[in-house]
Design an enzyme around this catalytic site. Structure first.
Site, PDB file in Angstrom:
ATOM      1  N   SER A   1       0.853  -1.199   0.000  1.00  0.00           N
ATOM      2  CA  SER A   1       0.000   0.000   0.000  1.00  0.00           C
ATOM      3  C   SER A   1       0.877   1.233   0.000  1.00  0.00           C
ATOM      4  CB  SER A   1      -0.886   0.031   1.241  1.00  0.00           C
ATOM      5  OG  SER A   1      -1.523   1.288   1.357  1.00  0.00           O
TER       6      SER A   1
ATOM      7  N   TYR B   1      -1.835   0.136  10.092  1.00  0.00           N
ATOM      8  CA  TYR B   1      -1.955  -0.444   8.755  1.00  0.00           C
ATOM      9  C   TYR B   1      -0.698  -0.141   7.934  1.00  0.00           C
ATOM     10  CZ  TYR B   1      -3.986  -1.165   4.061  1.00  0.00           C
ATOM     11  OH  TYR B   1      -4.246  -1.578   2.787  1.00  0.00           O
TER      12      TYR B   1
END
Lengths: 246, 426
Positions: free
Chosen positions: A138, A151
């Site tokens: 990501s 995250y």
């Protein structure tokens, strides 16, 4: 015809990418948690042209089951050309700050389980001197930000681990592709959408993932606009960065 | 979040749920909700405070290459079906003017296309449906199983239940090309005569200059089509050009519309040529977000059907006299209607046109409503954002049967939209 393993096959990006593979007539093996959705996805991929689709229900947090699941996949596919690791969860950052157990579970889902799968897949591919392993990282892994650093840390770990594997496989035919999507319009980001964020169309992101895996691109930002944006974010001096509400 | 239909009027604040499987739908039942697909209904048919968004339920579930029967989830899109099946020699039996609609939406609106006079509307090719009823039960409905529910759901605007899956019969084709014939007609009589003469054409539709008056009233460019007999089956592809921002409020006005229409008519090329299936059926899909051309206020799409040419003439005269026409008015001669309780098409002529959403347009459309009803016609629910309950009841005399079916199958109090509230359905 390629033999393709999709782990976390019910994720929106994995499914959209699998549709592109299906249209090309490849053979697919899907691993996911929700059997109802796996069955619908498998039926869909078959109608779209996949040569064959097999599924296996598996809880990816159960690391002990990974090796057997991968070996069953390779047996079922009768080989392995491409593996895509796509499972993940966008946890609630605030909740993670208040509950260390939750933060560790998020790290497990998004990083530790991925390390386990990458290691096992790397081993299988190294033995055969063949295969492309792709993993969904990501842009959040490029610099820790207050809005989602749990995250982000997990995705950063995946990125660094993938980079190390790329180094290891540099002189071999095995490819490792790290995909870094920006925010995409998927069920995982539904709450961002209601907050008015601009999200990329998963079909377009999937087309970019499909292309990157086909070419063996080491690091693919999807859409590509995130490469310069994240370069800027990474290089922003701390006093400036600290003023951003991101 | 704020949602709206394709006309961008009206707007409503809604909470959206995105079920990821058919099994996740039943737990959402409770306070009334409406299912929504790609949001291509023009008015308020897919608006409600609670919306079940079907876009993640878009799976193609089964296909029989011998019979051409496709089973798919309600959120599957016609775009996907075209993309997957045209290269294999199958096409939609009926398609509206955009492929960006879901199968559930196509069933709920019982959409029609350029072949209505020959092949009827979409639901006439639907063999059966899987429905989630208001009591949480998942049932099948077809012409032989729960026929009342089937007849109410086809064209029932999503008010009988959630369409979880549909089985439909695709149509075999031998080419992705369409042989298109273009005819120019100087006035309404010539236009209607051309429709009558060309009744044997599989596809026919006319773009009509609704701003032309007097002797030129009803002048049109008639487009006819047949699937070509020989390949290739490959689609041409290509990405749509996007309208990135709302157009300024004054862009589409009387002068620019009249100029556009005159130019379109003058430049139309008559004769016969081969065109791609996408450009024949979906010319506007090449322009993503064309609905933004009307600016932030949005627009009203008005589509009616009247049985006789006399009614069509009276209404066209009223529109032309108002000077408020649109730049894309579409005229088609329908074949006979079907037995579904709220399906729109019936024998006669249908005209669709859009108007910028402004007070004068609402007044004009109110007066057109009376003309449409006086001439035995009705308005298309999938396009409507403003007709009264009385206009609805006069145009759809089987509305009470529809309500009885809803009552019988647990839909009342479970499924409702801004449209159903406005039309005073239970």
């Amino acid at each position: 015809m390629n033999k393709i393993l999709v782990i976390g096959a019910t994720s929106a990006l994995a499914e959209a990418t699998a549709r592109l593979w299906a249209a090309e007539g490849h053979r697919l093996h899907l691993i996911g948690r929700d059997t109802g959705r796996l069955a619908a996805i498998a039926a869909d991929l078959k109608v779209r042209g996949a040569e064959a689709v097999t599924v296996e229900r598996s809880d990816l947090l159960d690391h002990a089951g990974h090796a057997a699941a991968i070996d069953r996949a390779i047996a079922s596919l009768d080989g392995l050309d491409i593996a895509l690791i796509a499972h993940g969860s966008l946890g609630d950052q605030k909740a993670c700050e208040a509950d260390v157990g939750l933060a560790l579970r998020e790290l497990d889902t998004n990083a530790i389980s991925v390390v386990s799968l990458l290691t096992l897949l790397g081993d299988r591919c190294a033995a055969r001197q063949h295969g492309t392993i792709a993993v969904i990282g990501s842009v959040a892994g490029d610099r820790g930000r207050k809005s989602n650093y749990v995250y982000g840390a997990a995705k950063g770990l995946v990125g660094l681990f993938a980079e190390g594997m790329q180094h290891r496989f540099a002189d071999s035919p095995v490819r490792l592709v790290l995909i870094k999507p920006g925010p995409t319009d998927t069920p995982m980001t539904a709450h961002l959408k209601t907050a008015g964020a601009r999200l990329a169309d998963p079909a377009k992101v999937a087309a970019a993932i499909h292309r990157a895996i086909g070419r063996g691109t080491p690091v693919a930002y999807v859409p590509g606009i995130w490469r310069p944006i994240m370069w800027l974010i990474r290089n922003l001096p701390r006093p400036l960065f600290n003023r951003l509400d991101i | 979040m704020e949602i709206h239909g394709w006309g961008r009027y009206p707007r409503l604040d809604a909470s959206l749920a995105f079920p990821l499987s058919a099994g996740q739908c039943a737990p959402l039942l409770g306070e009334p909700l409406i299912a929504r697909g790609l949001g291509r209904g023009y008015g308020d048919c897919a608006l409600a405070p609670r919306v079940l968004d079907t876009r993640r339920l878009d799976h193609l579930l089964d296909f029989d290459p011998v019979s051409g029967v496709l089973t798919c989830a309600g959120g599957a899109t016609l775009a996907d079906i075209v993309q997957v099946f045209v290269p294999r020699g199958w096409f939609l039996p009926v398609t509206p003017g955009t492929r960006f609609v879901t199968v559930g939406g196509a069933v709920a609106s019982d959409v029609h296309g350029k072949n209505h006079h020959v092949e009827g509307s979409f639901c006439e090719h639907v063999i059966g449906l899987d429905l989630l009823l208001g009591n949480g039960e998942r049932v099948q409905a077809s012409a032989s199983e729960r026929p009342d529910l089937f007849r109410a759901t086809c064209g029932g605007m999503g008010l009988t239940g959630v369409i979880l899956a549909a089985r439909l019969r695709l149509k075999p084709i031998r080419s992705a090309a369409v042989v298109e014939t273009t005819i120019k007609t100087p006035d309404l009589d010539a236009t209607l005569a051309a429709f009558a003469e060309q009744a044997g054409s599989t596809y026919s539709v006319a773009w009509i200059d609704c701003l032309a008056r007097g002797r030129q009233l009803g002048r049109s460019v008639l487009m006819l089509g047949e699937h070509a007999d020989d390949g290739p089956l490959a689609l041409s592809g290509g990405h749509p050009v996007a309208i990135p921002v709302d157009a300024p409020a004054g862009l589409l006005n009387r002068v620019t519309m009249a100029a556009f229409n005159a130019l379109y008519y003058a430049r139309a090329r008559t004769g016969t040529r081969r065109v791609g299936l996408e450009s024949f059926f979906y010319p506007l899909d090449a322009l993503a977000d064309w609905n933004r051309l009307y600016g932030r206020a949005g627009f009203l799409q008005y589509q009616f059907v009247v049985p006789e040419a006399a009614g069509l003439r009276v209404i066209l005269e009223r529109i032309a006299a108002s000077g408020r026409g649109s730049f894309l008015a579409v005229l088609k001669a329908f074949g006979k209607g079907n037995d579904n309780l709220l399906s729109f098409p019936h024998a006669g002529y249908t005209l669709a046109l859009d108007f910028k959403a402004e007070p004068a347009a609402f007044e004009l459309l109110d007066s057109l409503d009376r003309l449409v009803l006086d001439h035995g016609g009705r308005l298309y629910l999938a396009k409507d954002a403003r007709m009264s309950a009385a206009t609805f009841r006069a145009g759809y005399p089987r509305w009470q049967e529809f309500e009885a079916v809803r009552e019988r199958h647990h839909a009342v109090g479970r499924f409702a939209s801004a449209l159903s509230r406005r039309l005073e359905l239970q």
